[in-house]
Design an enzyme around this catalytic site. Structure first.
Site, short mmCIF file in Angstrom:
data_model
loop_
_atom_site.label_atom_id
_atom_site.label_comp_id
_atom_site.label_asym_id
_atom_site.label_seq_id
_atom_site.Cartn_x
_atom_site.Cartn_y
_atom_site.Cartn_z
N TYR A 132 -8.34 -1.16 6.87
CA TYR A 132 -7.12 -0.07 7.07
C TYR A 132 -7.70 1.21 6.37
O TYR A 132 -8.36 1.24 5.44
CB TYR A 132 -6.02 -0.58 6.83
CG TYR A 132 -5.66 -0.85 5.37
CD1 TYR A 132 -5.03 0.29 4.47
CD2 TYR A 132 -6.03 -1.81 4.72
CE1 TYR A 132 -4.92 -0.14 3.28
CE2 TYR A 132 -5.75 -1.98 3.52
CZ TYR A 132 -5.17 -1.23 2.61
OH TYR A 132 -5.10 -1.25 0.91
N CYS A 133 -7.08 2.33 6.73
CA CYS A 133 -6.89 3.62 6.25
C CYS A 133 -5.67 4.15 6.05
O CYS A 133 -4.47 3.32 6.28
CB CYS A 133 -8.23 4.49 6.81
SG CYS A 133 -7.68 5.03 8.48
N ARG A 134 -5.28 5.31 6.18
CA ARG A 134 -4.14 5.86 5.96
C ARG A 134 -3.33 5.85 7.54
O ARG A 134 -2.36 5.45 7.52
CB ARG A 134 -4.06 7.48 5.44
CG ARG A 134 -2.64 7.94 5.46
CD ARG A 134 -2.97 9.34 4.68
NE ARG A 134 -3.39 10.26 5.77
CZ ARG A 134 -2.63 10.91 6.78
NH1 ARG A 134 -1.43 10.51 6.93
NH2 ARG A 134 -3.10 11.60 7.47
N GLY A 148 -5.54 5.07 10.54
CA GLY A 148 -6.23 4.01 11.50
C GLY A 148 -7.24 4.77 12.05
O GLY A 148 -7.92 4.08 12.83
N PHE A 186 -1.77 2.41 6.94
CA PHE A 186 -1.09 2.47 5.83
C PHE A 186 0.28 2.97 5.85
O PHE A 186 1.21 2.55 5.56
CB PHE A 186 -1.94 2.45 4.35
CG PHE A 186 -0.98 2.13 3.27
CD1 PHE A 186 -1.14 1.06 2.79
CD2 PHE A 186 -0.41 3.04 2.47
CE1 PHE A 186 -0.32 0.24 1.85
CE2 PHE A 186 0.24 2.80 1.17
CZ PHE A 186 0.33 1.30 0.88
#
Length: 103
Positions: free
Chosen positions: A65-67, A69, A94
């Site tokens: 995951y990142c901020r 997607g 996230f």
């Protein structure tokens, strides 16, 4: 690579004994909170990011995951290209995460 909804990602993760949670955000973003148990490798590190991925166990199932997607989707594609078959991208990242958060 698979894009999983928040619900699918969390359910699959809970039932996976071979899971590894990978956070590809920057250290500054991680300071704002992260998913418990996650390991951070910043995708913006370029070659260093690749070097770190190469050290990972290719038999594990990666929940990435990142901020939002986007970066995690790129990370999953890179992981697939170096032989990591099971990489799951958290759709919405996230910022849409409703599960547990560690600080």
């Amino acid at each position: 690579m698979s894009d999983l909804s928040q619900e699918e990602w969390e359910t699959q993760l809970e039932n996976d004994d071979n899971s590894f949670i990978l956070d590809v955000r920057t250290p500054e973003e991680v300071e704002e909170g992260y998913i418990p148990g996650a390991t951070n490798i910043d995708i913006y590190l370029g070659q260093e990011f690749l070097n770190e991925l190469e050290k990972l166990d290719k038999t594990k199932n990666y929940y990435v995951y990142c901020r939002s997607g986007n970066r995690s989707g790129q990370a999953c594609a890179i992981m697939n290209s170096i032989g990591i078959e099971n990489a799951y991208n958290l759709e919405g990242g996230f910022m849409n995460w409703e599960g547990e958060v560690a600080e």
